[in-house]
Design a protein around this motif. Sequence first.
Motif, PDB file in Angstrom:
ATOM      1  N   VAL A   1      -4.671   1.685 -12.542  1.00  0.00           N
ATOM      2  CA  VAL A   1      -6.066   1.984 -12.915  1.00  0.00           C
ATOM      3  C   VAL A   1      -6.988   0.895 -12.371  1.00  0.00           C
ATOM      4  N   ALA A   2      -6.593  -0.350 -12.521  1.00  0.00           N
ATOM      5  CA  ALA A   2      -7.411  -1.462 -12.021  1.00  0.00           C
ATOM      6  C   ALA A   2      -7.574  -1.383 -10.507  1.00  0.00           C
ATOM      7  N   ARG A   3      -6.521  -0.989  -9.799  1.00  0.00           N
ATOM      8  CA  ARG A   3      -6.602  -0.835  -8.340  1.00  0.00           C
ATOM      9  C   ARG A   3      -7.615   0.235  -7.968  1.00  0.00           C
ATOM     10  N   LYS A   4      -7.584   1.362  -8.694  1.00  0.00           N
ATOM     11  CA  LYS A   4      -8.530   2.448  -8.411  1.00  0.00           C
ATOM     12  C   LYS A   4      -9.974   2.007  -8.630  1.00  0.00           C
ATOM     13  N   GLU A   5     -10.165   1.123  -9.591  1.00  0.00           N
ATOM     14  CA  GLU A   5     -11.509   0.630  -9.913  1.00  0.00           C
ATOM     15  C   GLU A   5     -11.896  -0.569  -9.063  1.00  0.00           C
ATOM     16  N   ASP A   6     -11.055  -0.934  -8.094  1.00  0.00           N
ATOM     17  CA  ASP A   6     -11.278  -2.094  -7.228  1.00  0.00           C
ATOM     18  C   ASP A   6     -11.477  -3.379  -8.022  1.00  0.00           C
ATOM     19  N   ALA A   7     -10.784  -3.487  -9.148  1.00  0.00           N
ATOM     20  CA  ALA A   7     -10.866  -4.691  -9.976  1.00  0.00           C
ATOM     21  C   ALA A   7     -10.175  -5.849  -9.260  1.00  0.00           C
ATOM     22  N   ILE A   8     -10.625  -7.041  -9.539  1.00  0.00           N
ATOM     23  CA  ILE A   8      -9.980  -8.237  -8.995  1.00  0.00           C
ATOM     24  C   ILE A   8      -8.802  -8.567  -9.906  1.00  0.00           C
ATOM     25  N   LEU A   9      -7.631  -8.604  -9.314  1.00  0.00           N
ATOM     26  CA  LEU A   9      -6.421  -8.875 -10.079  1.00  0.00           C
ATOM     27  C   LEU A   9      -5.899 -10.256  -9.738  1.00  0.00           C
ATOM     28  N   GLU A  10      -5.275 -10.876 -10.715  1.00  0.00           N
ATOM     29  CA  GLU A  10      -4.728 -12.224 -10.519  1.00  0.00           C
ATOM     30  C   GLU A  10      -3.293 -12.284 -11.014  1.00  0.00           C
ATOM     31  N   GLY A  11      -2.610 -13.327 -10.590  1.00  0.00           N
ATOM     32  CA  GLY A  11      -1.250 -13.572 -11.077  1.00  0.00           C
ATOM     33  C   GLY A  11      -0.306 -12.438 -10.754  1.00  0.00           C
ATOM     34  N   GLU A  12       0.533 -12.108 -11.720  1.00  0.00           N
ATOM     35  CA  GLU A  12       1.543 -11.067 -11.512  1.00  0.00           C
ATOM     36  C   GLU A  12       0.903  -9.708 -11.252  1.00  0.00           C
ATOM     37  N   ASP A  13      -0.252  -9.436 -11.876  1.00  0.00           N
ATOM     38  CA  ASP A  13      -0.936  -8.161 -11.614  1.00  0.00           C
ATOM     39  C   ASP A  13      -1.310  -8.033 -10.147  1.00  0.00           C
ATOM     40  N   ASP A  14      -1.702  -9.136  -9.526  1.00  0.00           N
ATOM     41  CA  ASP A  14      -2.025  -9.111  -8.097  1.00  0.00           C
ATOM     42  C   ASP A  14      -0.772  -8.801  -7.269  1.00  0.00           C
ATOM     43  N   VAL A  15       0.344  -9.417  -7.632  1.00  0.00           N
ATOM     44  CA  VAL A  15       1.595  -9.167  -6.909  1.00  0.00           C
ATOM     45  C   VAL A  15       1.985  -7.698  -7.066  1.00  0.00           C
ATOM     46  N   ILE A  16       1.883  -7.175  -8.285  1.00  0.00           N
ATOM     47  CA  ILE A  16       2.214  -5.769  -8.523  1.00  0.00           C
ATOM     48  C   ILE A  16       1.319  -4.873  -7.676  1.00  0.00           C
ATOM     49  N   SER A  17       0.031  -5.173  -7.664  1.00  0.00           N
ATOM     50  CA  SER A  17      -0.919  -4.374  -6.892  1.00  0.00           C
ATOM     51  C   SER A  17      -0.587  -4.393  -5.404  1.00  0.00           C
ATOM     52  N   ARG A  18      -0.272  -5.576  -4.880  1.00  0.00           N
ATOM     53  CA  ARG A  18       0.077  -5.674  -3.455  1.00  0.00           C
ATOM     54  C   ARG A  18       1.328  -4.876  -3.132  1.00  0.00           C
ATOM     55  N   MET A  19       2.293  -4.883  -4.047  1.00  0.00           N
ATOM     56  CA  MET A  19       3.518  -4.126  -3.810  1.00  0.00           C
ATOM     57  C   MET A  19       3.256  -2.623  -3.936  1.00  0.00           C
ATOM     58  N   MET A  20       2.361  -2.235  -4.829  1.00  0.00           N
ATOM     59  CA  MET A  20       1.996  -0.822  -4.963  1.00  0.00           C
ATOM     60  C   MET A  20       1.324  -0.326  -3.682  1.00  0.00           C
ATOM     61  N   GLU A  21       0.552  -1.191  -3.042  1.00  0.00           N
ATOM     62  CA  GLU A  21      -0.131  -0.812  -1.799  1.00  0.00           C
ATOM     63  C   GLU A  21       0.859  -0.500  -0.682  1.00  0.00           C
ATOM     64  N   LEU A  22       2.049  -1.065  -0.757  1.00  0.00           N
ATOM     65  CA  LEU A  22       3.067  -0.804   0.261  1.00  0.00           C
ATOM     66  C   LEU A  22       3.609   0.620   0.167  1.00  0.00           C
ATOM     67  N   HIS A  23       3.391   1.253  -0.984  1.00  0.00           N
ATOM     68  CA  HIS A  23       3.927   2.603  -1.205  1.00  0.00           C
ATOM     69  C   HIS A  23       2.845   3.538  -1.730  1.00  0.00           C
ATOM     70  N   PRO A  24       1.901   3.929  -0.876  1.00  0.00           N
ATOM     71  CA  PRO A  24       0.858   4.863  -1.321  1.00  0.00           C
ATOM     72  C   PRO A  24       1.422   6.211  -1.759  1.00  0.00           C
ATOM     73  N   GLU A  25       2.636   6.539  -1.307  1.00  0.00           N
ATOM     74  CA  GLU A  25       3.252   7.799  -1.714  1.00  0.00           C
ATOM     75  C   GLU A  25       3.564   7.830  -3.213  1.00  0.00           C
ATOM     76  N   PHE A  26       3.538   6.672  -3.867  1.00  0.00           N
ATOM     77  CA  PHE A  26       3.765   6.606  -5.315  1.00  0.00           C
ATOM     78  C   PHE A  26       2.475   6.838  -6.109  1.00  0.00           C
ATOM     79  N   ASP A  27       1.324   6.753  -5.455  1.00  0.00           N
ATOM     80  CA  ASP A  27       0.039   6.833  -6.169  1.00  0.00           C
ATOM     81  C   ASP A  27      -0.103   8.089  -7.016  1.00  0.00           C
TER      82      ASP A  27
END
Length: 142
Positions: A5-31
């Motif tokens: 949800v935060a990724r969809k809202e273009d929220a600034i993520l930090e820490g582990e949430d940022d790592v999770i977001s970056r890994m989610m970006e590697l697999h747009p087919e999961f969106d």
Amino acid sequence: TRVAVARKEDAILEGEDDVISRMMELHPEFDLFWPLGEYAAQPQEINGTVVNPYVHTALHVIIEKQVENLSPPETWSALKSLEAAGHSHHDALHRIVSIYAEIYFYNFRKGLTFDELSYVELLRNLTGGEGETEEKEMKNLG
């Protein structure tokens, strides 16, 4: 799903949430599956392959954190060696994830703790035992 949800809202993520977001970006087919909440944790057929989006992303996060924290350092060395051999960052992560997952799930099913010695040995074998140059580079990072 909070990070999705935060990724969809273009929220600034930090820490582990940022790592999770970056890994989610590697697999747009999961969106497509993130809005399903806990149902996204079920194995899904994606492009002809059955995969659990949560588990797959979690494994990516584990390996990326190992690389970032140099713990174990062989993860960083293996990633850099694979990239130097022409593999994309994502493909190199997948090769390392495969090793980690095989050990993790084997030991989990047996009720054993993670075998880090075997993991490190397999990482060294993955790159043909190479890594001296990468280890010197890694020391320069610190």
